[in-house]
Design a protein around this motif. Sequence first.
Motif, short mmCIF file in Angstrom:
data_model
loop_
_atom_site.label_atom_id
_atom_site.label_comp_id
_atom_site.label_asym_id
_atom_site.label_seq_id
_atom_site.Cartn_x
_atom_site.Cartn_y
_atom_site.Cartn_z
N THR A 197 0.81 -1.26 0.08
CA THR A 197 -0.02 0.13 0.10
C THR A 197 0.79 1.24 0.06
N VAL A 198 0.29 2.41 -0.09
CA VAL A 198 1.06 3.48 -0.48
C VAL A 198 1.74 4.46 0.55
N SER A 199 1.54 4.11 1.80
CA SER A 199 2.48 4.60 2.69
C SER A 199 2.69 3.57 3.93
N GLN A 200 3.82 3.69 4.79
CA GLN A 200 4.00 2.90 5.68
C GLN A 200 3.05 2.69 6.70
N ARG A 201 2.64 4.12 7.03
CA ARG A 201 1.58 4.32 8.22
C ARG A 201 0.17 3.49 7.97
N GLN A 237 -9.90 -5.81 7.79
CA GLN A 237 -8.93 -6.08 9.04
C GLN A 237 -8.45 -7.64 9.50
N TYR A 238 -9.64 -8.42 9.50
CA TYR A 238 -9.19 -9.89 9.74
C TYR A 238 -8.38 -10.53 8.77
N GLU A 246 -2.14 0.86 9.43
CA GLU A 246 -3.55 1.16 9.88
C GLU A 246 -4.57 0.15 9.27
N ILE A 247 -4.26 -0.26 8.15
CA ILE A 247 -5.50 -1.12 7.39
C ILE A 247 -5.50 -2.53 8.01
N GLN A 248 -4.72 -2.83 8.88
CA GLN A 248 -4.75 -3.92 9.77
C GLN A 248 -5.70 -3.72 11.05
N THR A 249 -5.94 -2.46 11.22
CA THR A 249 -6.91 -2.22 12.61
C THR A 249 -8.45 -2.00 12.20
N VAL A 289 2.01 -7.92 3.84
CA VAL A 289 2.00 -6.60 3.53
C VAL A 289 3.13 -5.65 3.81
N MET A 290 3.31 -4.73 2.94
CA MET A 290 4.28 -3.75 3.06
C MET A 290 3.74 -2.17 2.60
#
Length: 476
Positions: A214-218, A233-234, A222-225, A243-244
């Motif tokens: 995805t297009v930023s580290q942060r 998220q699951y 976040e998308i895992q929350t 994921v990176m």
Amino acid sequence: MKILFVGAEALPFASTGGLADVLGSLPAALKRAKGDDLDIRVVLPLYQSVNEKYRKDMKLEAEFQVQLAWRSQYCGIYSYDLQGVTYYFIDNEYYFSRGTLYGNFDDAERFAFFCAAVMEMMPKLDFYPDVLHAHDWQSALTVIYLRTKYSWIAEYQKMRCVYTIHNIDYQGIYDFDILGDVFALSDLERPIVEYNGKINLTKGAIVCCDRLTTVSQRYAEEIQTDYFASGLQYILRMYSGKVMGIVNGIDVDYYNPATDPALLETYTPRTVEKGKAKNKAELQRVFGLPESPNTPIVAMVSRLASHKGFDLVKYAMEGLLSRDVQFVLLGTGEAELESFFENLQKRYPEKVSIMLAYNKDLSKQIYAGADIFLMPSKSEPCGLAQMIASRYGTVPVVHEVGGLFDTIHPFNPETKEGNGVTFYGYDAMDMLDAVIRTIDIYNDHDLWKVLRSNAMKMDFSWASSAGKYLDMYEGL
Ligand code: GLC
């Protein structure tokens, strides 16, 4: 190394948002970084809106029929070379000769056809990439097809695939009744795409890809929350090993205040004072605001959607307008927001001016002429506008989220470090406070010069991120 990008839009051919910027600039940056060792190509639909000036130089590469469930559809492949990158266009007038890129009742079928055509294009052109790199849900089916329908064919087996999420809010969710009929998937493949009782193409691509970026580290965190994942998220936590995050860059030639033909006056960090003053006066003229050189202009260029932070802006506006400030806005979107700003403009004609449009040149005039750029998005996978604004010496004020967090660092008046102003809570008063703090710095001319020059000096080019993509491809 051979790479094929698959996506629904790319500048300069077709664009509705940030995805087009990335597909229009990352491939050339990869090519610059790697030179002749890299064969990079991009494929997208040949929309009606693709300009004649490109069409007339396109080359017809192949014509064949694509089978999508019971349909047999014509497919033409055209090519166009730009900056060392070959762009392929999938031609089918029935699907792509429409007034808009998206928003048709049969988008599922249109992009299923697109993906099926991409898979069938490879043998026709005898081009099998080492890495298939698909972007967003419109191209998710290529990743799914690679690991299902095509998985028994040697050339496809060797291929690795990357799937990039540019915005997790758009997933490609459909009812199961079109699984076979439109997506041409069998009941055996149903578990791959099934999520919460529906077909979810993004979920299918997450399962099937070798790497998910995805297009930023942060944003990758976040998308895992629960708060940010829009329900995914699951599955993202389950596959978190894939994921990176790699932050986007911008095309620093296209967005260059020193050469930008859209500006009344070009400028460099050395001539910024004079350059911005001229562009500011022009912006005030164009937007019909009083030509007041010392009144700070707060600007927004954004899709008018509440998740872009407009639910905060609405509440903070009266507080902001009680100050000596001008507010300009460029964008289109939700009707309710459009009328909110129309109304505001009527009530504050000397302070507020809006244009409900999507216009690249005008957006650049705003980046050049404004002082403060507001981007309070509730979530922001990467965001490009804050980087462009920064490069044009317009100080970004952002919510600390996603790519905004990764690219904008809060200014510290003591150490003089930082390239913008940030706020932590998604709260209208926190946002207003951040804008007011920025106006205070603006009124301290020496401090403002430091902040503005920090902003302009940031390196937002693709150089370092291109290296990260190349490392990932090599690893695969
Ligand atoms: C989407 C995201 C945006 C990102 C862009 C390019 O438009 O919403 O944050 O910058 O894609 O990756």
